[in-house]
Design an enzyme around this catalytic site. Structure first.
Site, PDB file in Angstrom:
ATOM      1  N   GLY A 296       0.770  -1.238   0.000  1.00 44.22           N
ATOM      2  CA  GLY A 296       0.000   0.000   0.000  1.00 44.22           C
ATOM      3  C   GLY A 296       0.800   1.286   0.000  1.00 44.22           C
ATOM      4  O   GLY A 296       1.636   1.467   0.858  1.00 44.22           O
ATOM      5  N   SER A 297       0.549   2.181  -0.942  1.00 46.93           N
ATOM      6  CA  SER A 297       1.240   3.459  -0.970  1.00 46.93           C
ATOM      7  C   SER A 297       0.670   4.310  -2.097  1.00 46.93           C
ATOM      8  O   SER A 297      -0.499   4.189  -2.418  1.00 46.93           O
ATOM      9  CB  SER A 297       2.736   3.270  -1.141  1.00 46.93           C
ATOM     10  OG  SER A 297       3.413   4.448  -0.791  1.00 46.93           O
TER      11      SER A 297
END
Length: 222
Positions: free
Chosen positions: A189-190
């Site tokens: 996630g990013s």
């Protein structure tokens, strides 16, 4: 569109599977009543499938007009689209387009445009939520400078978040950038920022969903 497991996840998945097998076998052997190890086995299976889902790596081919086109580097949601001053590489005002990924999105990163990689630079930083505006300058990140086929330069920035702690960048200076190829991978996630010329034609707005390597987000002017 074919899907396989990304090479970044193979070792993790093998190690995680072995750990879960050992833990679950021990639970079945030593814990009673049987409902407890059964529930643990179900939870383990669901968790493992979520990790497998995270490391999926679709094989995508862009079928539109590739002339000066800019595609989304990642699957996710457009969270920022604004004029900013890019101080680290381009050192001028540009249009920043940011796409945020959740842990449920594909995390492979595609080249957003055809051209040549001029520079790759890693920046150490913090691990704030990637959704925050200051994540672009404060967080751990990797910056890729690409010269498009029309001579214009754009920057792609992979940004780590509160959960994502490892950015992998495959691009190296001198490489050919191809929108059908992977530029890198961000684990768990990013977000990815693309810095475009101010006169680029934009095709998306905040809140739009994008598909990496497929969704046309902009087109450069001649």
């Amino acid at each position: 569109m074919k899907v396989k497991i990304h090479s970044e996840g193979i070792n993790i998945l093998i190690i995680l599977l072995l750990i879960m097998v050992v833990i679950n076998l021990s639970a079945w052997m030593f814990i009673r009543p049987a409902a407890i190890p059964l529930a643990f086995a179900i939870i383990s299976a669901v968790f493992y499938l979520l990790v497998v889902n995270f490391f999926r790596s679709p094989r995508r081919t862009f079928h539109g007009d590739r002339h000066n086109v800019v595609v989304s580097s990642v699957d996710g949601t457009v969270v920022a689209l604004e004029e900013v001053f890019e101080p680290e590489v381009l050192r001028r005002k540009v249009r920043m387009l940011s796409v945020f990924m959740t842990v449920f999105n594909v995390h492979a990163n595609w080249f957003p445009i055809d051209g040549e990689v001029l520079m790759v630079r890693h920046h150490r930083g913090r691990f704030l939520s990637a959704y925050l505006p200051k994540a672009s300058t404060d967080n751990e990140r990797s910056t890729v400078l690409i010269r498009a086929t029309n001579g214009q330069e754009i920057v792609v920035r992979q940004i780590a978040g509160a959960v994502a702690r490892r950015i992998v960048t495959y691009a190296e200076p001198g490489d050919k950038a191809d929108i059908n190829d992977h530029m890198g991978f961000i684990k768990f996630g990013s977000r990815v920022d693309i810095y475009l010329p101010l006169d680029a034609e934009i095709f998306v707005k905040i809140g739009d969903k994008t598909t990496g390597g497929v969704t046309e987000v902009a087109r450069l002017r001649e």
